[in-house]
Design an enzyme around this catalytic site. Structure first.
Site, short mmCIF file in Angstrom:
data_model
loop_
_atom_site.label_atom_id
_atom_site.label_comp_id
_atom_site.label_asym_id
_atom_site.label_seq_id
_atom_site.Cartn_x
_atom_site.Cartn_y
_atom_site.Cartn_z
N GLU A 1 20.66 52.30 62.53
CA GLU A 1 21.83 52.01 61.70
C GLU A 1 22.47 53.35 61.33
O GLU A 1 21.77 54.24 60.82
CB GLU A 1 21.39 51.25 60.44
CG GLU A 1 22.51 51.04 59.43
CD GLU A 1 22.00 50.42 58.13
OE1 GLU A 1 20.94 49.75 58.14
OE2 GLU A 1 22.67 50.63 57.11
N HIS B 1 25.75 55.56 59.51
CA HIS B 1 26.94 55.60 58.64
C HIS B 1 27.45 57.02 58.55
O HIS B 1 26.66 57.97 58.42
CB HIS B 1 26.63 55.09 57.23
CG HIS B 1 26.17 53.68 57.23
ND1 HIS B 1 27.03 52.63 57.45
CD2 HIS B 1 24.95 53.15 57.08
CE1 HIS B 1 26.35 51.51 57.42
NE2 HIS B 1 25.08 51.79 57.21
N TYR C 1 35.93 59.78 55.11
CA TYR C 1 35.38 59.60 56.46
C TYR C 1 35.67 60.76 57.42
O TYR C 1 35.22 60.73 58.56
CB TYR C 1 35.90 58.28 57.06
CG TYR C 1 35.47 57.08 56.27
CD1 TYR C 1 34.12 56.77 56.15
CD2 TYR C 1 36.39 56.25 55.64
CE1 TYR C 1 33.71 55.67 55.41
CE2 TYR C 1 36.00 55.15 54.91
CZ TYR C 1 34.65 54.86 54.80
OH TYR C 1 34.24 53.78 54.07
N ASP D 1 19.96 39.13 62.31
CA ASP D 1 19.22 38.25 63.22
C ASP D 1 19.36 38.70 64.68
O ASP D 1 18.39 38.68 65.44
CB ASP D 1 19.69 36.80 63.08
CG ASP D 1 19.27 36.18 61.75
OD1 ASP D 1 18.43 36.77 61.04
OD2 ASP D 1 19.78 35.09 61.43
N ARG E 1 43.27 57.27 58.23
CA ARG E 1 43.32 56.96 56.79
C ARG E 1 42.04 57.50 56.13
O ARG E 1 41.04 57.68 56.79
CB ARG E 1 43.33 55.45 56.54
CG ARG E 1 44.37 54.66 57.25
CD ARG E 1 45.45 54.19 56.27
NE ARG E 1 46.24 53.08 56.79
CZ ARG E 1 47.03 53.15 57.85
NH1 ARG E 1 47.11 54.27 58.52
NH2 ARG E 1 47.73 52.10 58.25
N ARG F 1 27.59 55.88 46.96
CA ARG F 1 28.88 55.20 46.76
C ARG F 1 28.69 53.94 45.89
O ARG F 1 27.73 53.84 45.14
CB ARG F 1 29.50 54.91 48.12
CG ARG F 1 29.72 56.21 48.93
CD ARG F 1 30.38 55.95 50.25
NE ARG F 1 31.72 55.37 50.07
CZ ARG F 1 32.41 54.79 51.05
NH1 ARG F 1 31.91 54.74 52.28
NH2 ARG F 1 33.61 54.29 50.82
N ARG G 1 27.44 48.95 48.37
CA ARG G 1 27.13 49.62 49.64
C ARG G 1 25.67 50.06 49.71
O ARG G 1 25.19 50.55 50.73
CB ARG G 1 28.04 50.83 49.86
CG ARG G 1 29.49 50.47 50.07
CD ARG G 1 30.31 51.70 50.42
NE ARG G 1 31.69 51.52 50.00
CZ ARG G 1 32.63 50.91 50.71
NH1 ARG G 1 32.36 50.42 51.90
NH2 ARG G 1 33.87 50.78 50.24
N ALA H 1 31.50 47.47 57.12
CA ALA H 1 31.26 46.61 55.96
C ALA H 1 30.31 45.46 56.27
O ALA H 1 29.67 44.93 55.35
CB ALA H 1 32.59 46.09 55.43
N PRO I 1 34.03 46.80 61.79
CA PRO I 1 35.40 46.66 61.32
C PRO I 1 35.98 47.91 60.68
O PRO I 1 35.29 48.62 59.95
CB PRO I 1 35.30 45.52 60.28
CG PRO I 1 33.87 45.42 59.93
CD PRO I 1 33.10 45.87 61.14
N ASN I 2 37.24 48.13 60.99
CA ASN I 2 38.08 49.19 60.41
C ASN I 2 37.76 50.59 60.95
O ASN I 2 38.47 51.54 60.64
CB ASN I 2 38.03 49.18 58.87
CG ASN I 2 38.59 47.90 58.30
OD1 ASN I 2 39.68 47.49 58.68
ND2 ASN I 2 37.86 47.24 57.43
N SER J 1 29.32 58.09 55.98
CA SER J 1 29.16 58.47 54.56
C SER J 1 27.73 58.14 54.11
O SER J 1 27.03 57.35 54.75
CB SER J 1 30.16 57.71 53.70
OG SER J 1 29.93 56.30 53.77
N HIS K 1 26.68 45.29 54.93
CA HIS K 1 26.33 44.84 53.58
C HIS K 1 26.36 43.32 53.42
O HIS K 1 26.06 42.80 52.35
CB HIS K 1 27.28 45.50 52.57
CG HIS K 1 27.53 46.95 52.84
ND1 HIS K 1 26.51 47.89 52.81
CD2 HIS K 1 28.65 47.65 53.20
CE1 HIS K 1 27.00 49.08 53.12
NE2 HIS K 1 28.31 48.96 53.35
N ASN L 1 27.07 51.39 63.85
CA ASN L 1 27.74 51.52 62.56
C ASN L 1 28.46 50.19 62.35
O ASN L 1 29.56 49.98 62.90
CB ASN L 1 28.73 52.69 62.54
CG ASN L 1 29.35 52.86 61.16
OD1 ASN L 1 29.20 52.00 60.29
ND2 ASN L 1 30.05 53.97 60.95
#
Ligand code: CA2
Length: 149
Positions: free
Chosen positions: A98, A100, A23, A87, A18, A107, A111, A77, A10-11, A102, A80, A74
């Protein structure tokens, strides 16, 4: 060789539009191009996707079981919060990283918790867009090493 699925949560579609201080300035299209070029330099292909929906990410991980050689994810959110992604990654039983942009450990405390880390091969965070290319390199090493064994 099947492609590496590079999945984004997401995002991440907002990347470059932004919060560049956190980022960076690269858009998700830029990230995709970097990943595609880097994979090609290693003789690999990628299938690069983004979704804002947890269930769609779960379905893509299921699809990866047959169609991918490995997963770089990635999860944004959902990293977390998502037992469902944990699963699905466990069930996929594929090499997985995994990723990221950042360093999530520098942070907010929420997170620092990752529900998907126990379900993947390894974690790369904090290197901006290079986190993605490092993940592809790590998966390449992992797949190649396991073939020799
Ligand atoms: O550092 C990362 O890659 C994250 O996965 C990014 C997620 C965040 O929730 C994780 O804790 C760490 C957020 C992705 C949202 O990206 C945006 C990009 C531009 C503007 C707003 C959000």
């Amino acid at each position: 060789m099947k492609p590496i699925f590079v999945l984004n949560g997401p995002n991440l579609n907002l990347l470059g539009l932004r919060e560049p201080a956190i980022y960076g300035a690269a858009t998700l299209k830029d990230v995709e191009a970097r990943c595609r070029d880097h994979a090609a330099s290693l003789g690999l292909t990628i299938d690069f996707r983004q979704s804002n929906h947890e269930g769609e990410l779960v379905s893509w991980i299921h699809e990866a079981r047959d169609k991918a050689s490995a997963i770089a994810i990635n999860a944004g959110a959902y990293t977390h919060t998502s037992v469902a992604l944990h699963d699905a990654l466990k069930a996929a039983d594929l090499p997985a990283v995994e990723v990221h942009l950042s360093n999530v450990h520098k942070r907010e405390a929420f997170r620092h918790v990752t529900l998907i880390a126990p379900a993947v091969t390894g974690v790369i965070c904090g290197f901006g867009v290079d986190s993605y290319t490092l993940a592809i390199t790590a998966l390449h090493f992992h797949i190649t090493a396991n073939k020799k064994g």
